[in-house]
Design an enzyme around this catalytic site. Sequence first.
Site, mmCIF file in Angstrom:
data_model
loop_
_atom_site.group_PDB
_atom_site.id
_atom_site.type_symbol
_atom_site.label_atom_id
_atom_site.label_comp_id
_atom_site.label_asym_id
_atom_site.label_seq_id
_atom_site.Cartn_x
_atom_site.Cartn_y
_atom_site.Cartn_z
ATOM 1 N N LYS A 83 0.857 -1.193 0.000
ATOM 2 C CA LYS A 83 0.000 0.000 0.000
ATOM 3 C C LYS A 83 0.891 1.240 0.000
ATOM 4 C CE LYS A 83 -4.329 0.910 2.447
ATOM 5 N NZ LYS A 83 -4.947 0.834 3.779
HETATM 6 C C1 E4P Z 1 -8.384 1.304 4.158
HETATM 7 O O1 E4P Z 1 -7.581 0.921 3.365
HETATM 8 C C2 E4P Z 1 -8.312 2.608 4.824
HETATM 9 O O2 E4P Z 1 -7.094 2.759 5.441
HETATM 10 C C3 E4P Z 1 -9.449 2.764 5.778
HETATM 11 O O3 E4P Z 1 -10.655 2.295 5.167
HETATM 12 C C4 E4P Z 1 -9.608 4.153 6.337
HETATM 13 O O4 E4P Z 1 -10.790 4.227 7.088
HETATM 14 P P1 E4P Z 1 -11.077 5.419 8.117
HETATM 15 O O5 E4P Z 1 -11.242 6.673 7.349
HETATM 16 O O6 E4P Z 1 -12.340 5.021 8.816
HETATM 17 O O7 E4P Z 1 -9.880 5.476 9.041
#
Ligand code: E4P
Length: 217
Positions: A83
């Site tokens: 990522k």
């Molecule tokens: C997923 O890859 C993201 O990091 C995550 O969905 C972020 O979610 P949040 O905005 O609730 O922290």
Amino acid sequence: MKFFVDTADVNEIRELGATGLVDGVTTNPSLIMKAGRDIKEVTAEICGLVDGPVSAEVTATDYDGMMREAAVLSEIADNICIKVPLTFDGLKACRALTDGGRAVNVTLCFSANQALLAAKAGATFISPFVGRLDDIGLEGMELISEIRTIYDNYGFATEILAASLRTVGHVKQAALIGADVATVPPAVLRALFKHPLTDKGLDAFLADWAKTGQSIG
Ligand code: E4P
């Protein structure tokens, strides 16, 4: 639509995985902090629990640092998906990593133009953050819709991974638009099973069944 679980909690992943509904896992530095465990150790455990992609995020912000960290994370398991943030260096790393055969999830996407760049950089997944756009008074789901249109216009293979989903309504809307993947916190995945009429109907069936005095098997 594929379901990924947005957590680094191995107990949750194990329990939810037993339903056969979990196609992958996404983590981020905040989720690793919440799990309170070593990133390599917990990520390896997660990779052993699911067959699908497990997103592990780099924390360096420069290209060389990202590539160094990606090499370390890639060693953990074959189903690691690196990522990277949607930045100049992040997309440069995305191109290098996908050219090398590694799956890449480009994260922190907040505009259709950013998603277009990620697709051109060969991203395996683009992660538009719906909830965080809603948080600042915008319509997060509109972004999913715009990206779907742009990717379909040009036949990009990059999968839309709807992220920062906070409600069952978000999941339904993302599915109606045609997002390829929804990554959801465990509580949201559990909430998808629930309907008051299911509970009420089951209670009535069980009450009537008890009156028959029968048992199956
Ligand atoms: C997923 O890859 C993201 O990091 C995550 O969905 C972020 O979610 P949040 O905005 O609730 O922290």
